[in-house]
Structures are given as structure tokens and as C-alpha cells.
Design a protein around this motif. Structure first.
Motif, PDB file in Angstrom:
ATOM      1  N   HIS A 187      -4.521  14.102  -2.135  1.00 39.66           N
ATOM      2  CA  HIS A 187      -3.697  12.965  -1.576  1.00 39.66           C
ATOM      3  C   HIS A 187      -4.288  11.586  -2.257  1.00 39.66           C
ATOM      4  O   HIS A 187      -5.154  11.494  -2.914  1.00 39.66           O
ATOM      5  CB  HIS A 187      -4.464  12.639  -0.113  1.00 39.66           C
ATOM      6  CG  HIS A 187      -3.959  11.569   0.534  1.00 39.66           C
ATOM      7  ND1 HIS A 187      -2.634  11.466   1.424  1.00 39.66           N
ATOM      8  CD2 HIS A 187      -4.562  10.336   0.993  1.00 39.66           C
ATOM      9  CE1 HIS A 187      -2.613  10.239   2.052  1.00 39.66           C
ATOM     10  NE2 HIS A 187      -3.579   9.543   1.914  1.00 39.66           N
ATOM     11  N   SER A 234     -12.734   6.480  -5.954  1.00 47.18           N
ATOM     12  CA  SER A 234     -11.929   5.461  -5.527  1.00 47.18           C
ATOM     13  C   SER A 234     -12.360   4.259  -6.360  1.00 47.18           C
ATOM     14  O   SER A 234     -13.417   4.159  -6.883  1.00 47.18           O
ATOM     15  CB  SER A 234     -11.811   4.863  -3.976  1.00 47.18           C
ATOM     16  OG  SER A 234     -13.131   4.566  -3.548  1.00 47.18           O
ATOM     17  N   ASP A 284       1.267  12.620  -0.606  1.00 42.76           N
ATOM     18  CA  ASP A 284       0.654  13.828  -0.415  1.00 42.76           C
ATOM     19  C   ASP A 284       1.090  14.925  -1.207  1.00 42.76           C
ATOM     20  O   ASP A 284       2.321  15.207  -1.105  1.00 42.76           O
ATOM     21  CB  ASP A 284       0.842  13.875   1.184  1.00 42.76           C
ATOM     22  CG  ASP A 284      -0.274  13.473   2.005  1.00 42.76           C
ATOM     23  OD1 ASP A 284      -1.531  13.594   1.485  1.00 42.76           O
ATOM     24  OD2 ASP A 284       0.004  12.827   3.153  1.00 42.76           O
ATOM     25  N   LEU A 297       0.715  -1.197  -0.156  1.00 49.34           N
ATOM     26  CA  LEU A 297      -0.058  -0.168   0.165  1.00 49.34           C
ATOM     27  C   LEU A 297       0.884   1.233   0.042  1.00 49.34           C
ATOM     28  O   LEU A 297       1.758   1.248   0.734  1.00 49.34           O
ATOM     29  CB  LEU A 297      -0.986   0.018   1.300  1.00 49.34           C
ATOM     30  CG  LEU A 297      -1.841   1.241   1.293  1.00 49.34           C
ATOM     31  CD1 LEU A 297      -2.888   1.081   0.355  1.00 49.34           C
ATOM     32  CD2 LEU A 297      -2.573   1.303   2.701  1.00 49.34           C
ATOM     33  N   HIS A 298       0.573   2.167  -0.815  1.00 43.51           N
ATOM     34  CA  HIS A 298       1.296   3.315  -1.001  1.00 43.51           C
ATOM     35  C   HIS A 298       0.708   4.821  -0.871  1.00 43.51           C
ATOM     36  O   HIS A 298      -0.620   4.683  -1.420  1.00 43.51           O
ATOM     37  CB  HIS A 298       2.199   3.524  -2.295  1.00 43.51           C
ATOM     38  CG  HIS A 298       3.018   2.011  -2.537  1.00 43.51           C
ATOM     39  ND1 HIS A 298       4.400   1.965  -2.088  1.00 43.51           N
ATOM     40  CD2 HIS A 298       2.569   0.850  -3.130  1.00 43.51           C
ATOM     41  CE1 HIS A 298       4.552   0.854  -2.288  1.00 43.51           C
ATOM     42  NE2 HIS A 298       3.674   0.324  -3.112  1.00 43.51           N
ATOM     43  N   GLU A 299       0.943   5.730  -0.436  1.00 44.78           N
ATOM     44  CA  GLU A 299       0.520   7.029  -0.302  1.00 44.78           C
ATOM     45  C   GLU A 299       1.454   8.158  -0.630  1.00 44.78           C
ATOM     46  O   GLU A 299       2.595   8.018  -0.309  1.00 44.78           O
ATOM     47  CB  GLU A 299       0.010   7.238   1.100  1.00 44.78           C
ATOM     48  CG  GLU A 299      -1.162   6.191   1.749  1.00 44.78           C
ATOM     49  CD  GLU A 299      -1.654   6.485   3.154  1.00 44.78           C
ATOM     50  OE1 GLU A 299      -1.317   7.538   3.580  1.00 44.78           O
ATOM     51  OE2 GLU A 299      -1.989   5.677   3.919  1.00 44.78           O
ATOM     52  N   GLY A 349      -2.454   0.364  -3.982  1.00 46.28           N
ATOM     53  CA  GLY A 349      -2.484  -0.790  -3.454  1.00 46.28           C
ATOM     54  C   GLY A 349      -2.614  -1.905  -4.239  1.00 46.28           C
ATOM     55  O   GLY A 349      -3.492  -1.979  -5.234  1.00 46.28           O
ATOM     56  N   THR A 361      -3.658   7.201  -2.940  1.00 47.17           N
ATOM     57  CA  THR A 361      -3.396   6.045  -2.403  1.00 47.17           C
ATOM     58  C   THR A 361      -3.482   4.981  -3.508  1.00 47.17           C
ATOM     59  O   THR A 361      -4.373   5.158  -4.509  1.00 47.17           O
ATOM     60  CB  THR A 361      -4.161   5.554  -1.112  1.00 47.17           C
ATOM     61  OG1 THR A 361      -5.764   5.553  -1.544  1.00 47.17           O
ATOM     62  CG2 THR A 361      -3.908   6.775  -0.168  1.00 47.17           C
TER      63      THR A 361
END
Length: 274
Positions: free
Chosen positions: A18, A66, A13, A9-11, A22, A20
């Protein structure tokens, strides 16, 4: 049943954005033993992913979109049911494959001192669904004969929202609403077990460690039924009637101890959850 999985999982900013993303790999080893039928073993696996983008709107709110893919391996109940279940007789199918889905969502969140809330729109596309299929006119011990198969496609879409407003220093009001719509596109009929429109409204009063409140729960009638719902003897003829109930509750919290007392369904409403 043994489950083996690995995920990442990657985030990322930015001042107003933001991101995300994964992925998850999941593998199952499922073995079912039966004295009469023998042993069956399946090893389904899949790689699924997710991604989301959020955009901040000022300091107190944001919107996001999403997308997520998923799969569900047949469980032991899916594979090994043999005998009378409710209104039918089921036999196992050891050739079942996993179910797959892709879910899309649009959401909004607000966080202010007195007002907090969120709302979501979603649609979930489902394929390879495991469903009970009636085996023509065959019967077993006087019951119609069914077997689970991967034969259907469907979608579920809906709206969910929940809000809290601080009326005064010790008073707050909460409300939520959920609407769900499901359609079996293979059979061109409603999807099974879809709940009706449901809502909650509550008024809370807090004073120190004490909490007092009242809540009103309500559900609409659900008469949009699949054939499987109509055949299910737990669902009344014509669908599940709508209902509303009133509950009161009080609570007290002290260090590691919390106590809550509730008075449920004050008007003794005769109701059932769909």
C-alpha cells in the motif's frame, strides 16, 4: 492570523503493498498590532510533502516506513509577547521565520483476535527552531531580558508501543510504553521539555454495558535537562522525580448515555508531570 491551504493525497493498492503520497501548500498572513511598538505583518508560506509504504505480512500484520516534512509559522504569541513571563521579561521579534522539520518513521501493527498491538520508531529533524535567547546581561524591571530568535537545530527520536491482550471472555489487559530522547545540536545539550520514560498497565473487566478496571501509571525521573529547564522555576532542582500512581474506574453505557466514575491516585502520591 489567517491561514490558507491546499492539499492533495493519493493512495495506490497492490495485493501486499500500500502506497500513499501527498503534498500541502500552506500560507499565513499574520498581523500583530501594539500601541507601543506599532504594527508588524509577516506572510510565511511553504510546500510540504509526505510519503509512506506499507507491506502486509499475512492477514494480521504489516510493517511500514514513512517520511513527512512540515513547517510551523510563528504564532501571535511568538511574535507579540511583551512583558513578564514566568521567570523572565520578553520583548517581541517581528523578524521571526517559520520552523521546519522532517520526520522519519518505521512501524509495525498486529491485529489478531486476542492480541492487538503496534510499535513505532521515529526520528524528527528540526531546524530554524524558535527559541528564547537571553540578551546578554540586560534586565527589565529586575528580570533577565529575553527575545525569541530562529537560531537552533535539534532532533527528537523515540519509541512508542501499545498492546492489548484478551485474557478471557470478559477480561483484557492493556499496556503501553513511550520513550523520548531530544538533543539540541546547536547548543550541544538536551532539548527542552522532553518527557521521561512513561508507561501504562491496565486490567479491564466488561459485562454487558458495564466496565470495571484498574490502571497503573508510571514515569521515570527526568534529570536530563536543558539550561532552559534548569532556569524554569516549575521544574524542581535536579529534575522532576519519578512517580507511579494507581487508579480505579467503573463505567456504564446505555444508548446515548455513558457514565464513568474514577478513583484517582489511591495512595495519595505526591507527584508532578514533567
Amino acid at each position: 492570523m489567517t491561514s490558507i491551504a491546499a492539499f492533495t493525497l493519493h493512495e495506490f493498492d497492490l495485493p501486499k503493498w500500500h502506497f500513499t503520497a501527498g503534498a500541502r501548500w500552506n500560507s499565513f498572513i499574520i498581523s500583530v498590532e501594539d500601541e507601543a511598538i506599532g504594527t508588524a505583518k509577516i506572510t510565511p508560506s511553504a510546500l510540504v510533502g509526505s510519503g509512506a509504504v506499507m507491506r502486509k505480512i499475512g492477514n494480521s500484520s504489516n510493517v511500514f516506513v514513512s517520511a513527512n516534512s512540515a513547517f510551523r509559522a510563528p504564532n501571535i504569541d511568538d511574535l507579540g509577547t511583551l512583558g513578564i513571563v514566568d521567570f523572565r521579561f520578553e520583548t517581541p521579534n517581528y523578524a521571526l521565520q517559520p520552523e521546519h522539520s522532517v520526520n522519519y518513521q518505521l512501524g509495525f501493527k498486529l491485529l489478531r483476535n486476542k492480541l492487538q498491538g503496534e510499535g513505532y520508531l521515529y526520528r524528527n529533524e528540526l531546524r530554524n527552531l524558535i527559541t528564547r535567547v537571553k540578551q546578554d546581561t540586560q534586565t527589565m524591571q529586575g528580570y533577565p531580558l529575553y527575545q525569541k530568535e530562529n537560531v537552533e537545530r535539534a532532533y527528537i527520536q523515540g519509541i512508542e508501543t501499545a498492546w492489548t491482550f484478551a485474557l478471557a471472555r470478559n477480561w483484557s489487559i492493556q499496556g503501553s510504553l513511550t520513550y523520548t530522547y531530544g538533543q539540541n545540536t546547536t547548543k550541544q545539550e538536551p532539548m527542552r521539555r522532553i518527557p521521561p520514560l512513561f508507561g501504562r498497565l491496565a486490567l479491564d473487566y466488561t459485562h454487558g454495558a458495564w466496565l470495571f478496571g484498574a490502571e497503573w501509571l508510571a514515569a521515570n525521573k527526568q534529570d536530563r535537562l536543558a539550561q532552559g529547564d534548569k532556569d524554569d522555576n516549575r521544574i524542581p532542582e535536579g529534575g522532576t522525580p519519578g512517580w507511579s500512581v494507581l487508579n480505579l474506574y467503573a463505567g456504564f453505557g446505555w444508548r446515548f448515555l455513558s457514565v464513568k466514575l474514577s478513583a484517582l491516585n489511591l495512595f495519595n502520591e505526591d507527584y508532578r508531570t514533567h
